[in-house]
Design a protein around this motif. Structure first.
Motif, mmCIF file in Angstrom:
data_model
loop_
_atom_site.group_PDB
_atom_site.id
_atom_site.type_symbol
_atom_site.label_atom_id
_atom_site.label_comp_id
_atom_site.label_asym_id
_atom_site.label_seq_id
_atom_site.Cartn_x
_atom_site.Cartn_y
_atom_site.Cartn_z
ATOM 1 N N VAL A 122 -36.433 37.107 -42.675
ATOM 2 C CA VAL A 122 -35.950 38.487 -42.710
ATOM 3 C C VAL A 122 -34.996 38.624 -43.887
ATOM 4 O O VAL A 122 -34.542 37.646 -44.460
ATOM 5 C CB VAL A 122 -35.229 38.879 -41.393
ATOM 6 N N ASP A 129 -31.815 43.846 -43.265
ATOM 7 C CA ASP A 129 -32.507 44.343 -42.077
ATOM 8 C C ASP A 129 -31.511 44.623 -40.949
ATOM 9 O O ASP A 129 -31.801 45.412 -40.047
ATOM 10 C CB ASP A 129 -33.562 43.342 -41.604
ATOM 11 N N GLU A 178 -35.987 50.255 -47.681
ATOM 12 C CA GLU A 178 -36.999 49.207 -47.681
ATOM 13 C C GLU A 178 -36.792 48.173 -46.586
ATOM 14 O O GLU A 178 -37.612 47.279 -46.426
ATOM 15 C CB GLU A 178 -37.018 48.524 -49.045
ATOM 16 N N TYR A 179 -35.723 48.293 -45.839
ATOM 17 C CA TYR A 179 -35.442 47.296 -44.813
ATOM 18 C C TYR A 179 -35.914 47.782 -43.464
ATOM 19 O O TYR A 179 -36.100 48.975 -43.248
ATOM 20 C CB TYR A 179 -33.954 46.928 -44.840
ATOM 21 N N ARG A 180 -36.137 46.857 -42.554
ATOM 22 C CA ARG A 180 -36.751 47.171 -41.270
ATOM 23 C C ARG A 180 -35.881 46.717 -40.112
ATOM 24 O O ARG A 180 -35.237 45.670 -40.183
ATOM 25 C CB ARG A 180 -38.105 46.479 -41.171
ATOM 26 N N ALA A 228 -41.052 40.636 -38.984
ATOM 27 C CA ALA A 228 -40.666 41.972 -39.429
ATOM 28 C C ALA A 228 -41.556 42.425 -40.584
ATOM 29 O O ALA A 228 -41.760 43.607 -40.799
ATOM 30 C CB ALA A 228 -39.204 41.985 -39.864
ATOM 31 N N ARG A 229 -42.086 41.464 -41.297
ATOM 32 C CA ARG A 229 -42.944 41.738 -42.459
ATOM 33 C C ARG A 229 -43.796 40.501 -42.711
ATOM 34 O O ARG A 229 -43.532 39.447 -42.167
ATOM 35 C CB ARG A 229 -42.104 42.077 -43.684
ATOM 36 N N ASP A 230 -44.791 40.632 -43.572
ATOM 37 C CA ASP A 230 -45.666 39.484 -43.810
ATOM 38 C C ASP A 230 -45.119 38.528 -44.865
ATOM 39 O O ASP A 230 -45.562 37.388 -44.948
ATOM 40 C CB ASP A 230 -47.084 39.935 -44.170
ATOM 41 N N VAL A 256 -41.396 37.563 -47.512
ATOM 42 C CA VAL A 256 -40.040 37.820 -47.992
ATOM 43 C C VAL A 256 -39.955 37.300 -49.427
ATOM 44 O O VAL A 256 -40.394 36.192 -49.741
ATOM 45 C CB VAL A 256 -38.983 37.124 -47.094
ATOM 46 N N LYS A 276 -49.765 37.361 -54.047
ATOM 47 C CA LYS A 276 -48.862 38.155 -53.208
ATOM 48 C C LYS A 276 -47.507 38.314 -53.893
ATOM 49 O O LYS A 276 -46.911 39.399 -53.871
ATOM 50 C CB LYS A 276 -48.699 37.495 -51.837
ATOM 51 N N ILE A 316 -45.727 41.888 -54.856
ATOM 52 C CA ILE A 316 -44.379 42.293 -54.438
ATOM 53 C C ILE A 316 -43.489 42.537 -55.652
ATOM 54 O O ILE A 316 -42.682 43.469 -55.657
ATOM 55 C CB ILE A 316 -43.764 41.257 -53.477
#
Length: 187
Positions: free
Chosen positions: A74, A78, A96-98, A111-113, A115, A173, A177
Motif C-alpha cells: 500500500v 492510503d 490517487e490513493y485508496r 488495494a491495487r495490483d 505499487v 507494467k 505506471i
C-alpha cells in the motif's frame, strides 16, 4: 527512545479514552522510512530495498478488527483516503490513493495490483504479485526479487530464465505506471 515513544502514545490513547471519543476515532501510527547501514552495499535512504523504503502502518478504530494483520503493498497516503472514507467525506477528484477499509475488514486481498516507487532520476521500483522489480536507470541495471521466498532481497532473479516472462511483464507494467504518473523517465 522506544520506551519514551510508547509512553507518549499511551498518553494520547488514555486522553482519547478519557474524552469519550475512543470508539469513534481512527488512530494511525506510522514513521519515517529506514536507513541502509551497509545492506546491499548501500548507505542512507536512497534506495528501493525494503530495509530503506518500508514504513510501519498501524491503524485502529471503528470497524477495524483488533489484532489483524494485512500483508499487502500500500501507499502510506492510503491512510488519508481511509480516514476520509471513515469520516464520510469521500475523496476528491484526482485523488490517487485508496481507502484501506476493504483490506482491513478482510473484504479484499489488495488495494491495487501494483505499487510504484521512484528516487530522483536514478531508481524506479514496482511491487506486484509478491515480486519486486528495481531499475537503476542510469546504470541500466534491473533486479527482480521474490519477496515471499526472499524477504531480505538477497537473490536477484532478473537473469534467471525461469523468471524471464515475469521480468518482462513487470517491466511493461512499470512503464505503464510511469506514464500514468507522468514520470519524466517514462518511455
Amino acid at each position: 527512545i522506544i520506551t519514551h515513544m510508547d509512553a507518549q502514545i499511551g498518553r494520547i490513547l488514555d486522553a482519547l479514552e478519557a474524552s469519550g471519543r475512543a470508539d469513534n476515532t481512527l488512530v494511525v501510527f506510522s514513521a519515517d522510512n529506514g536507513l541502509a547501514c551497509g545492506q546491499h552495499g548501500l548507505l542512507g535512504k536512497q534506495n528501493m530495498h525494503n530495509h530503506s523504503m518500508r514504513v510501519p502502518l498501524i491503524m485502529a478504530g471503528p470497524g477495524i478488527p483488533a489484532g489483524g494483520r494485512v500483508d499487502a503493498p500500500v501507499y502510506l497516503q492510503d491512510a488519508a483516503a481511509t480516514a476520509l472514507e471513515m469520516a464520510g467525506a469521500g475523496t476528491w477528484e484526482g485523488m490517487e490513493y485508496r481507502s484501506l477499509l476493504p483490506l482491513l475488514r478482510g473484504e479484499a486481498n489488495a488495494a491495487r495490483d501494483a505499487v510504484y516507487g521512484a528516487y530522483m532520476e536514478l531508481q524506479r521500483m514496482l511491487v506486484m504479485d509478491g515480486f519486486k522489480l528495481v531499475h537503476y536507470t542510469k546504470a541500466g541495471k534491473w533486479l527482480l526479487f521474490d519477496l515471499a521466498a526472499d524477504p531480505h532481497e538477497r537473490t536477484d532473479l532478473s537473469k534467471d530464465p525461469a523468471h524471464a516472462e515475469r521480468l518482462e511483464g513487470m517491466r511493461k507494467k512499470l512503464a505503464e505506471i510511469q506514464r500514468e504518473m507522468d514520470d519524466p523517465l517514462a518511455g
